[in-house]
Design an enzyme around this catalytic site. Structure first.
Site, mmCIF file in Angstrom:
data_model
loop_
_atom_site.group_PDB
_atom_site.id
_atom_site.type_symbol
_atom_site.label_atom_id
_atom_site.label_comp_id
_atom_site.label_asym_id
_atom_site.label_seq_id
_atom_site.Cartn_x
_atom_site.Cartn_y
_atom_site.Cartn_z
ATOM 1 N N ARG A 1 10.203 7.389 3.886
ATOM 2 C CA ARG A 1 9.849 7.347 5.308
ATOM 3 C C ARG A 1 9.699 5.924 5.825
ATOM 4 N NH1 ARG A 1 7.722 12.389 7.451
ATOM 5 N NH2 ARG A 1 7.070 11.158 9.220
ATOM 6 N N TRP B 1 7.289 1.486 8.344
ATOM 7 C CA TRP B 1 8.605 1.195 8.901
ATOM 8 C C TRP B 1 8.301 0.440 10.198
ATOM 9 C CZ3 TRP B 1 11.526 1.935 13.303
ATOM 10 C CH2 TRP B 1 12.900 1.711 13.166
ATOM 11 N N ASN C 1 1.174 6.312 12.435
ATOM 12 C CA ASN C 1 2.613 6.459 12.617
ATOM 13 C C ASN C 1 2.839 6.736 14.095
ATOM 14 O OD1 ASN C 1 5.319 6.946 12.249
ATOM 15 N ND2 ASN C 1 5.039 9.017 11.447
ATOM 16 N N GLY C 2 3.818 6.070 14.706
ATOM 17 C CA GLY C 2 4.060 6.275 16.137
ATOM 18 C C GLY C 2 3.999 4.957 16.872
ATOM 19 N N GLU D 1 30.990 11.548 10.332
ATOM 20 C CA GLU D 1 29.909 11.601 9.339
ATOM 21 C C GLU D 1 30.234 10.708 8.134
ATOM 22 O OE1 GLU D 1 26.969 12.365 9.130
ATOM 23 O OE2 GLU D 1 26.506 12.838 7.059
ATOM 24 N N LYS E 1 13.759 7.934 6.857
ATOM 25 C CA LYS E 1 14.294 9.291 6.817
ATOM 26 C C LYS E 1 14.047 10.050 8.110
ATOM 27 C CE LYS E 1 16.121 12.865 4.838
ATOM 28 N NZ LYS E 1 17.600 12.836 4.808
#
Ligand code: M6R
Length: 605
Positions: free
Chosen positions: A27, A71, A97-98, A478, A600
């Site tokens: 993450r 992150w 987170n955010g 992809e 992710k």
């Protein structure tokens, strides 16, 4: 995006935090940190991957702790900007987170009041705000602080002065709580908790959980109690481990026969030529009456949506429009009569997908989800949906999610088609072909070593063009995404028909092309495009159908796949491209599972 863990209990917190952070490393891996509260609070942080933090750790005794994988959004990658963040006294600790959108305004006000900031992050305002309101009751201080905050948060707070309680709150950023025989936990991701229990409670926006070693309760920001149901996670700890593979990505590529089988299990009625989709059965009438299907997703899930577009239009005769969630959200597109919406998301937490879903719901549209993570926000908030049952996808580069999303879209096309005029014979044939797909995936995987040799030859190129048409067009897109995200080679996916409208200018000996060219209704046209590239001395790899000698003579390297019904070809033709990217990145010595700058789950806008 970031990984969050909080623990309170009778065990030593530190090892539990570290193993949870390890499971959530996908993450975010810019920096990590932990705080453990025992006789006092001790906080350690480090930049880079989790191993760097482990090296710095000495004994951190205590039964309460918070941990975080970052992150970076606000502020460079540095120890100061790593979480947990604390207040002026070093007593309040926060992992988040955010994005706190009004952090500048809050920060200058707090600075005027005398608070001293040490990081560039938006998160640090939370620890100081909580400090401002803290009078011995952490829950009340967190609630008062959050009432002033605009933006997104999954936040967990603890104080050195209360080693028995952690407080967690959610706004647009996932948090899951589990109190089990090991103690009380909260995490941003069920993967972090699965080794302790499969029963979890997912927080909703504006909910606050107060967690102790053997209990928890949830209220809203105004102290109104909220009753919650537990969700049973349908996979186990083994699913979240590498299981003997070098990388999660390789494991997930190689598992696709099995994950595809899991996605279709119990959902095909081969005798009647129908799909059995219990999750959307309640909405059957609206689905049958639909005049248009809009599919909304990001990244790889968006490309799976493009595969679904071709299938649903061809098999069910209903027009389909596919939208990037990040664009849809800003388009203010009016809903059409009889339009239904499908939201595709592996994580079920992608911020734009979720925001688009909420907007469509507000306008009164029927929303269906194709989601892998059970209990995630998209799964909970759509009116009805179909779970992928692909098992946890840990590798940052999505692989088995794409194939399982695509096969579910094939089931959906069959479901809609048979209710909209597809004949019994066509249905039976299509259902049988869907049933074959997992075994075809396994057959393709047998060519892994061959593909790895081809990858070795191409690893040093700086650019790549991927071409495909119709069902192979999303596969080309992809394939290019896979190559660029893990090997950092610039790669572009194009519809082969568009090549002469611009990209052919790039072609020269040092600019290779990967042509996705299985037998299909557009095979002849693809061959012409291949000729045009060869005429410009472009190097070429092609994916063709076994027995196609013609293509082998035209290109430098060919990868073969078994024959498959054109409408289902994308589900398996993507697999050689995933393998190719994996080995290119591996031969370049890159960290396949944790490519730079990526996370992710993109849970911030
Ligand atoms: O969880 P989601 O399917 O909503 O994620 C959407 C994209 O972020 C994701 O597919 C991303 O493009 C892949 N990790 C790329 O491999």
């Amino acid at each position: 995006m970031c990984g969050i863990i909080g623990y309170v209990g009778e065990k030593e917190a530190c090892p539990l935090l570290l193993s949870a952070l390890k499971r959530m490393e996908y993450r975010g891996y810019d920096s990590s940190g932990v705080v453990v509260v025992g006789d006092k609070a001790r906080c350690v942080k480090s930049v880079g991957k989790l191993d760097n933090l482990k090296e710095k750790l000495e004994d951190l005794p205590g039964g309460l702790g918070l941990g975080h994988n970052r992150w970076a959004t606000h502020g460079v990658v540095s120890e100061e900007n790593a979480h947990p963040h604390t207040d002026c006294k070093g007593d309040i600790f926060v992992v988040h987170n955010g994005i706190i959108e009004n952090y500048k305004e809050l920060k200058s006000k707090l600075q005027e009041e005398g608070h001293v900031f040490v990081s560039e992050t938006d998160t640090e305002v939370l620890s100081h705000l909580i400090e401002k309101f803290f009078e011995g009751d952490l829950e009340s201080a967190v609630k008062k602080a959050l009432k002033l905050v605009k933006g997104a948060y999954g936040v967990v707070a603890a104080t050195g002065s209360d080693p028995y309680k952690i407080v967690a709150a959610r706004m647009f950023s996932p948090l899951v709580v589990s109190v089990n025989s090991s103690g009380g936990f909260v995490a941003s991701d069920p993967t972090a908790l699965i080794s302790h229990s499969r029963e979890m409670v997912f927080l909703e926006d504006e909910e606050v959980a107060v967690i102790s070693k053997d209990d928890f309760y949830i209220t809203d920001l105004d102290n109104v109690a909220v009753e919650k149901e537990k969700t049973e996670i349908d996979w186990s700890i083994e699913d979240a481990q590498k299981g003997g593979y070098d990388h999660f990505m390789l494991k997930e590529i190689c598992q696709q026969g099995e994950s595809l089988e899991n996605s279709i299990r119990g959902r095909l009625d081969l005798e009647e030529g129908r799909a059995v989709l219990g999750g959307v059965e309640d909405k059957k009438e609206e689905i049958i009456r639909a005049k248009k299907v809009s599919i909304i997703a990001c990244g790889t899930s968006y490309y799976a949506g493009m595969v679904g577009e071709c299938m649903i239009e061809e098999m069910a005769g209903v027009p389909v429009e596919v939208h990037l969630a990040s664009e849809f959200k800003y388009k203010k597109q009016p809903l059409e009569e009889g339009e239904i919406f499908i939201f595709i998301s592996q994580s079920g937490e992608t911020a734009y997908t979720l925001a688009s879903l909420r907007e469509v719901k507000e306008k009164g549209g029927l929303t269906l989800g194709i989601v892998n993570v059970v209990g995630s926000s998209v799964a909970r908030e759509t009116h009805a949906g179909i779970y992928n049952h692909a098992g946890p996808e840990i590798g940052v580069a999505s692989t088995k999610a794409f194939t399982s999303q695509s096969i579910i879209l094939a089931l959906f096309a069959l479901y809609m088609g048979r209710n909209k005029g597809m004949s019994f014979e066509e249905g039976v044939n299509f259902a049988k072909e869907i049933k074959r797909i997992p075994r075809i995936a396994d057959e393709i995987l047998e060519s892994k070593e061959e593909i790895s040799e081809i990858a070795k030859k191409y690893k040093d190129y700086s650019n790549f063009l991927y071409l495909g048409r119709k069902y192979s067009y999303p596969v080309a897109l992809e394939g290019a995404l896979k190559l660029k995200e893990i090997s950092y080679i610039h790669a572009e996916g194009y519809s082969a028909g568009e090549m002469k409208h611009g990209p052919i200018a790039l072609i020269e000996e040092s600019f290779p092309t990967f042509a996705v060219c299985p037998q299909s209704s557009v095979y002849g046209k693809m061959l012409s495009n291949i000729e045009e590239i060869k005429a410009r001395r472009g190097k070429m790899v092609a994916l063709g159908t076994r027995g196609d000698d013609e293509i082998a003579e035209m290109v430098d390297d060919v990868i073969y796949m078994p024959e498959v019904l054109e409408q289902l070809s994308s589900i398996v033709s993507v697999i050689p491209l995933q393998i190719f990217s994996y080995y290119v990145a591996l031969y370049k010595g890159l960290d396949v599972d944790k490519p730079r700058n990526l996370s992710k789950c993109v849970s911030v806008e």
